[in-house]
Design a protein around this motif. Structure first.
Motif, short mmCIF file in Angstrom:
data_model
loop_
_atom_site.label_atom_id
_atom_site.label_comp_id
_atom_site.label_asym_id
_atom_site.label_seq_id
_atom_site.Cartn_x
_atom_site.Cartn_y
_atom_site.Cartn_z
N ILE A 286 0.94 -1.13 0.09
CA ILE A 286 0.17 -0.19 -0.01
C ILE A 286 0.96 1.26 0.13
CG2 ILE A 286 -1.83 1.36 1.23
CD1 ILE A 286 -2.71 -1.34 2.56
N GLY A 287 1.06 1.91 -1.04
CA GLY A 287 1.81 3.00 -1.32
C GLY A 287 2.94 2.61 -2.18
N GLY B 294 8.17 1.31 -1.44
CA GLY B 294 7.41 0.19 -1.83
C GLY B 294 7.64 -0.57 -2.95
N LYS B 295 8.52 0.17 -3.80
CA LYS B 295 8.80 -0.60 -5.27
C LYS B 295 10.09 -1.39 -4.74
CE LYS B 295 10.77 0.29 -9.83
NZ LYS B 295 11.14 1.21 -10.80
N THR B 296 11.00 -0.84 -3.87
CA THR B 296 12.21 -1.61 -3.46
C THR B 296 11.62 -2.75 -2.49
OG1 THR B 296 13.43 0.31 -3.42
CG2 THR B 296 14.18 -1.50 -2.24
N ILE C 24 1.20 -7.39 -5.50
CA ILE C 24 -0.18 -6.68 -5.52
C ILE C 24 -0.01 -5.24 -4.96
CG2 ILE C 24 -2.42 -6.25 -4.78
CD1 ILE C 24 -2.70 -9.38 -4.58
N ALA C 25 -0.25 -4.11 -5.72
CA ALA C 25 -0.06 -2.84 -5.25
C ALA C 25 -0.98 -1.81 -5.60
CB ALA C 25 1.31 -2.20 -6.11
N TYR C 26 -1.14 -1.07 -4.41
CA TYR C 26 -2.33 0.00 -4.72
C TYR C 26 -1.66 1.31 -4.17
CZ TYR C 26 -6.27 2.94 -2.77
OH TYR C 26 -7.09 3.98 -2.68
N VAL D 185 2.70 -1.16 4.44
CA VAL D 185 2.20 -0.03 4.37
C VAL D 185 3.48 0.88 4.35
CG1 VAL D 185 -0.13 -0.21 5.44
CG2 VAL D 185 1.75 0.65 6.85
N HIS D 186 3.37 1.73 3.25
CA HIS D 186 4.12 2.74 2.66
C HIS D 186 3.51 4.56 2.42
CE1 HIS D 186 7.34 -0.22 3.48
NE2 HIS D 186 6.63 -1.04 2.57
#
Length: 321
Positions: free
Chosen positions: A158-159, A164-166, A180-182, A214-215
């Motif tokens: 989340i973020g 988050g990408k790393t 999964i990403a949001y 969460v990020h």
């Protein structure tokens, strides 16, 4: 005839170093860079007491800067902030005055992402509880230990910023994990170089993920983003990780969810109370929560890189003035 003495062009005259007031303790390498490039007024210098009256530039690591502080700084132009978070600085008061804030997003991404991986693995193998029992002198038969395999499990992020990408890249590499990403604020083509599934809601992330991390910053819309109702939708074998800000996961609801067996466990580097105390978090720790005192960027390399980056951004800005 003897040659005449030529005066240097005005542009070639050395410029005076800008003055910066250093508001916190920094790594020695960061202070060395700062002193080389600024007239640095540090905490141990008597003139530091005049920072509100005189400062044009501030270098901050963890100090708070309230609206009242900013109002008392008539000459303040810019702030260099080590780290990505600026929640301890009244950004609205700065914006109203046109005061620039130079933080360091992305510089600490790998350090924080490695801690996410550490916490997920520790929670998955129940390391916190086992280590605590052994430290208390108890024998822990291996037959009483349980754990999860993370290989192939889905990581929900989340973020979709740098951290988050790393995290996604690490889990893909370490566990061959589906991602999964949001993030409602990122463009549709974000993360083109990372295989992932983009979803449209937090609920989808929670429902379909084995590990949720969460990020996002702590804002009115993200406070209590994951509460009892959300935890209830997660898998009973799910792990939730918070290395962003305390308050994004409702801690009282997390305790209830763990007591009821709604999820497997949690790893917290960020807490509503910092540093976390036994009095407030003892029950969560008894339930196996692996807790660290906001150490995501607490590596020597990261402290040097983020502190130096903040000073460099400030120097670049000051050099253009």
């Amino acid at each position: 005839m003897a040659p005449g003495i030529l005066s240097e062009p005005e542009d070639s005259m050395p410029r005076a170093k800008p003055t910066v007031y250093v508001m916190d303790k920094f790594h020695p390498s960061v202070l060395e860079f700062t002193k080389e490039n600024f007239n640095a007024i540090t905490l141990d210098m008597p003139e530091h007491a005049e920072w509100k009256q005189k400062a044009q530039y501030l270098l901050i690591r963890s100090s708070r800067l309230t609206a009242e502080d900013i109002a008392a700084c008539p000459n303040l132009v810019a702030i260099g902030k080590q780290g990505v978070g600026i929640d301890k600085i009244d950004a609205d008061a700065c914006a109203a005055r046109g005061i620039k804030i130079f933080n360091t997003p992305g510089v600490n991404a790998r350090a924080v992402a490695e801690l996410v991986l550490t916490l997920a693995m520790a929670v998955g193998r129940d390391v916190g509880r086992i280590a605590k029992l052994q430290a208390e002198g108890q024998v822990v038969p291996k037959e009483t230990c349980k754990g999860l395999i993370l290989h192939g499990k889905t990581i929900g992020i989340i973020g979709m910023g740098n951290i988050g990408k790393t995290v996604g890249q690490m889990f893909r590499g370490a566990f061959n994990a589906p991602v999964i990403a949001y993030d409602p604020y990122m463009p549709a083509d974000a993360w083109q170089d990372l295989e992932h599934t983009r979803v449209n809601s937090v609920e989808e992330v929670l429902r379909d993920s084995d590990v949720v991390t969460v990020h996002v910053p702590l804002t009115p819309s993200t406070r209590n983003l994951i509460s009892y109702a959300q935890l209830k939708t997660m898998k009973k074998t799910a792990i939730v990780i918070n290395t962003a800000r305390g308050g994004i996961i409702n801690e009282a609801d997390l305790q209830t969810a763990l007591e009821e067996g709604l999820i497997w466990g949690a790893g917290l580097d960020c807490h509503e109370q910092e540093p976390p105390s036994q009095e407030k978090y003892g029950r969560l720790w008894e339930l196996g929560v692996v807790s660290t005192p906001h150490i995501g960027a607490a590596t020597e390399q990261t402290q040097i890189e983020t502190g130096t980056a903040a000073a460099k951004y400030l120097l670049e800005f000051a050099s253009r003035k």
